[in-house]
Design a protein around this motif. Structure first.
Motif, PDB file in Angstrom:
ATOM      1  N   ARG A 197       6.858   0.510   7.770  1.00  0.00           N
ATOM      2  CA  ARG A 197       6.767   1.041   9.040  1.00  0.00           C
ATOM      3  C   ARG A 197       7.555   2.544   8.841  1.00  0.00           C
ATOM      4  O   ARG A 197       7.405   3.553   9.554  1.00  0.00           O
ATOM      5  CB  ARG A 197       7.616  -0.009   9.731  1.00  0.00           C
ATOM      6  N   GLN A 198       8.913   2.429   8.112  1.00  0.00           N
ATOM      7  CA  GLN A 198       9.512   3.723   8.057  1.00  0.00           C
ATOM      8  C   GLN A 198       8.957   4.783   7.469  1.00  0.00           C
ATOM      9  O   GLN A 198       8.843   6.121   7.769  1.00  0.00           O
ATOM     10  CB  GLN A 198      10.987   3.476   7.065  1.00  0.00           C
ATOM     11  N   GLN A 199       8.052   4.547   6.291  1.00  0.00           N
ATOM     12  CA  GLN A 199       7.375   5.563   5.476  1.00  0.00           C
ATOM     13  C   GLN A 199       6.292   6.096   6.409  1.00  0.00           C
ATOM     14  O   GLN A 199       6.137   7.197   6.507  1.00  0.00           O
ATOM     15  CB  GLN A 199       6.830   4.892   4.411  1.00  0.00           C
ATOM     16  N   LEU A 200       5.494   5.311   7.162  1.00  0.00           N
ATOM     17  CA  LEU A 200       4.644   5.552   8.185  1.00  0.00           C
ATOM     18  C   LEU A 200       5.081   6.537   9.385  1.00  0.00           C
ATOM     19  O   LEU A 200       4.514   7.484   9.583  1.00  0.00           O
ATOM     20  CB  LEU A 200       3.648   4.605   8.616  1.00  0.00           C
ATOM     21  N   ASP A 201       6.407   6.111   9.655  1.00  0.00           N
ATOM     22  CA  ASP A 201       6.842   7.105  10.924  1.00  0.00           C
ATOM     23  C   ASP A 201       7.406   8.172  10.100  1.00  0.00           C
ATOM     24  O   ASP A 201       7.002   9.379  10.931  1.00  0.00           O
ATOM     25  CB  ASP A 201       8.210   6.135  11.242  1.00  0.00           C
ATOM     26  N   ASP A 202       7.683   8.501   9.012  1.00  0.00           N
ATOM     27  CA  ASP A 202       8.047   9.680   8.386  1.00  0.00           C
ATOM     28  C   ASP A 202       6.914  10.475   8.146  1.00  0.00           C
ATOM     29  O   ASP A 202       7.069  11.680   8.280  1.00  0.00           O
ATOM     30  CB  ASP A 202       8.886   9.297   7.079  1.00  0.00           C
ATOM     31  N   SER A 203       5.723   9.786   7.705  1.00  0.00           N
ATOM     32  CA  SER A 203       4.537  10.346   7.613  1.00  0.00           C
ATOM     33  C   SER A 203       4.215  11.016   8.763  1.00  0.00           C
ATOM     34  O   SER A 203       3.590  12.063   9.132  1.00  0.00           O
ATOM     35  CB  SER A 203       3.613   9.363   6.900  1.00  0.00           C
ATOM     36  N   LEU A 204       4.241  10.317  10.115  1.00  0.00           N
ATOM     37  CA  LEU A 204       3.712  10.619  11.229  1.00  0.00           C
ATOM     38  C   LEU A 204       4.585  11.987  11.706  1.00  0.00           C
ATOM     39  O   LEU A 204       4.036  12.903  12.028  1.00  0.00           O
ATOM     40  CB  LEU A 204       3.856   9.543  12.394  1.00  0.00           C
ATOM     41  N   LEU A 222       5.967  14.078   9.729  1.00  0.00           N
ATOM     42  CA  LEU A 222       5.581  15.118   8.750  1.00  0.00           C
ATOM     43  C   LEU A 222       4.198  15.831   9.323  1.00  0.00           C
ATOM     44  O   LEU A 222       4.219  17.205   9.430  1.00  0.00           O
ATOM     45  CB  LEU A 222       5.430  14.611   7.422  1.00  0.00           C
ATOM     46  N   TYR A 223       3.205  14.943   9.452  1.00  0.00           N
ATOM     47  CA  TYR A 223       1.986  15.564   9.843  1.00  0.00           C
ATOM     48  C   TYR A 223       1.932  16.338  11.511  1.00  0.00           C
ATOM     49  O   TYR A 223       1.228  17.031  11.782  1.00  0.00           O
ATOM     50  CB  TYR A 223       0.891  14.540   9.964  1.00  0.00           C
ATOM     51  N   GLN A 224       2.920  15.591  12.191  1.00  0.00           N
ATOM     52  CA  GLN A 224       2.910  16.389  13.528  1.00  0.00           C
ATOM     53  C   GLN A 224       3.470  17.767  13.274  1.00  0.00           C
ATOM     54  O   GLN A 224       3.280  18.562  14.098  1.00  0.00           O
ATOM     55  CB  GLN A 224       3.923  15.243  14.442  1.00  0.00           C
ATOM     56  N   PHE A 225       4.578  17.703  12.507  1.00  0.00           N
ATOM     57  CA  PHE A 225       5.275  19.121  12.149  1.00  0.00           C
ATOM     58  C   PHE A 225       4.187  19.769  11.760  1.00  0.00           C
ATOM     59  O   PHE A 225       4.255  21.050  12.205  1.00  0.00           O
ATOM     60  CB  PHE A 225       6.360  18.872  11.139  1.00  0.00           C
ATOM     61  N   TYR A 226       3.128  19.718  10.787  1.00  0.00           N
ATOM     62  CA  TYR A 226       2.206  20.335  10.358  1.00  0.00           C
ATOM     63  C   TYR A 226       1.367  20.932  11.440  1.00  0.00           C
ATOM     64  O   TYR A 226       0.859  22.040  11.464  1.00  0.00           O
ATOM     65  CB  TYR A 226       1.202  19.727   9.139  1.00  0.00           C
ATOM     66  N   ARG A 227       1.054  19.886  12.075  1.00  0.00           N
ATOM     67  CA  ARG A 227      -0.023  20.418  13.391  1.00  0.00           C
ATOM     68  C   ARG A 227       0.760  21.304  14.254  1.00  0.00           C
ATOM     69  O   ARG A 227       0.456  22.300  14.750  1.00  0.00           O
ATOM     70  CB  ARG A 227      -0.393  19.290  14.253  1.00  0.00           C
ATOM     71  N   SER A 255       0.748  -1.309  -0.105  1.00  0.00           N
ATOM     72  CA  SER A 255       0.001   0.156  -0.111  1.00  0.00           C
ATOM     73  C   SER A 255       0.721   1.039  -0.136  1.00  0.00           C
ATOM     74  O   SER A 255       1.912   1.433   0.782  1.00  0.00           O
ATOM     75  CB  SER A 255      -0.778   0.099   1.207  1.00  0.00           C
ATOM     76  N   GLU A 256       0.312   2.165  -0.784  1.00  0.00           N
ATOM     77  CA  GLU A 256       1.185   3.487  -0.666  1.00  0.00           C
ATOM     78  C   GLU A 256       0.409   4.573   0.031  1.00  0.00           C
ATOM     79  O   GLU A 256       0.805   5.716  -0.115  1.00  0.00           O
ATOM     80  CB  GLU A 256       1.296   3.989  -2.386  1.00  0.00           C
ATOM     81  N   ASP A 257      -0.605   4.217   0.644  1.00  0.00           N
ATOM     82  CA  ASP A 257      -1.272   5.287   1.675  1.00  0.00           C
ATOM     83  C   ASP A 257      -0.471   5.523   2.816  1.00  0.00           C
ATOM     84  O   ASP A 257      -0.407   4.619   3.483  1.00  0.00           O
ATOM     85  CB  ASP A 257      -2.747   4.355   2.021  1.00  0.00           C
ATOM     86  N   LEU A 258      -0.140   6.717   2.953  1.00  0.00           N
ATOM     87  CA  LEU A 258       0.614   7.057   4.016  1.00  0.00           C
ATOM     88  C   LEU A 258      -0.279   7.981   4.729  1.00  0.00           C
ATOM     89  O   LEU A 258       0.382   8.887   5.634  1.00  0.00           O
ATOM     90  CB  LEU A 258       1.885   7.855   3.639  1.00  0.00           C
ATOM     91  N   GLY A 259      -1.584   8.174   4.741  1.00  0.00           N
ATOM     92  CA  GLY A 259      -2.193   9.010   5.478  1.00  0.00           C
ATOM     93  C   GLY A 259      -2.557  10.517   4.763  1.00  0.00           C
ATOM     94  O   GLY A 259      -1.646  10.925   3.965  1.00  0.00           O
ATOM     95  N   LYS A 260      -3.577  11.004   5.195  1.00  0.00           N
ATOM     96  CA  LYS A 260      -3.788  12.426   4.765  1.00  0.00           C
ATOM     97  C   LYS A 260      -3.758  13.556   6.153  1.00  0.00           C
ATOM     98  O   LYS A 260      -3.934  14.613   5.890  1.00  0.00           O
ATOM     99  CB  LYS A 260      -4.991  12.639   4.067  1.00  0.00           C
ATOM    100  N   ASP A 261      -3.628  12.863   7.149  1.00  0.00           N
ATOM    101  CA  ASP A 261      -3.531  13.988   8.624  1.00  0.00           C
ATOM    102  C   ASP A 261      -3.062  12.894   9.483  1.00  0.00           C
ATOM    103  O   ASP A 261      -2.766  11.745   9.364  1.00  0.00           O
ATOM    104  CB  ASP A 261      -4.897  14.706   8.801  1.00  0.00           C
ATOM    105  N   LEU A 262      -3.048  13.531  10.852  1.00  0.00           N
ATOM    106  CA  LEU A 262      -2.305  12.830  12.006  1.00  0.00           C
ATOM    107  C   LEU A 262      -3.312  11.613  12.422  1.00  0.00           C
ATOM    108  O   LEU A 262      -2.689  10.634  12.535  1.00  0.00           O
ATOM    109  CB  LEU A 262      -2.060  13.726  13.208  1.00  0.00           C
ATOM    110  N   PRO A 263      -4.440  12.017  12.418  1.00  0.00           N
ATOM    111  CA  PRO A 263      -5.383  10.622  12.997  1.00  0.00           C
ATOM    112  C   PRO A 263      -5.201   9.577  11.886  1.00  0.00           C
ATOM    113  O   PRO A 263      -5.114   8.504  12.427  1.00  0.00           O
ATOM    114  CB  PRO A 263      -6.685  11.289  13.063  1.00  0.00           C
ATOM    115  N   SER A 264      -5.206   9.804  10.618  1.00  0.00           N
ATOM    116  CA  SER A 264      -5.230   8.820   9.633  1.00  0.00           C
ATOM    117  C   SER A 264      -3.849   8.069   9.513  1.00  0.00           C
ATOM    118  O   SER A 264      -3.770   6.740   9.432  1.00  0.00           O
ATOM    119  CB  SER A 264      -5.535   9.297   8.487  1.00  0.00           C
TER     120      SER A 264
END
Length: 117
Positions: A84-91, A93-98, A10-19
């Motif tokens: 796991r690494q991609q999702l950690d990176d995405s987390l 990123l979205y934490q930074f945005y928040r 899956s390439e879904d890395l979420g669209k925001d912090l909750p996802s």
């Protein structure tokens, strides 16, 4: 294994912090599921050795299937780690945005106070 392989692709890395948090939770469940199957894969490898030692008449087929299973199982490690690494990176990123949005809101709230004198 097919379902697990598809989930890891899956390439879904979420669209925001909750996802992203939800995707990470699912990834952790997948990690646990994969880990839980290690004993079963080891048992199958042991059964192959036992059948080889017993001189089973279909040993070629048994070894091929056992080898294929172990190989597929082992091939989950790299995509799991990458996911796991991609999702950690995405987390992060979205934490930074928040965090940035929170600070921008704080600055907007204080700006009128700072400019009124």
């Amino acid at each position: 294994l097919e379902e697990t392989e598809q989930a890891l692709a899956s390439e879904d890395l979420g669209k925001d912090l909750p996802s992203v948090n939800e995707l990470l939770k699912n990834c952790q469940l997948l990690e646990a599921d994969i880990s839980a199957h290690q004993d079963r894969v080891d048992d199958i490898s042991s059964q192959v050795r036992t059948l080889r030692e017993a001189g089973h008449f279909r040993i070629d087929d048994i070894e091929d299937r056992g080898r294929a299973l172990v190989e597929r199982y082992c091939n989950l490690e790299v995509p799991l780690s990458r996911r796991r690494q991609q999702l950690d990176d995405s987390l992060r990123l979205y934490q930074f945005y928040r965090d940035v949005a929170d600070e921008e809101a704080w600055v907007r709230e204080r700006e009128p106070l700072a400019t009124s004198s």
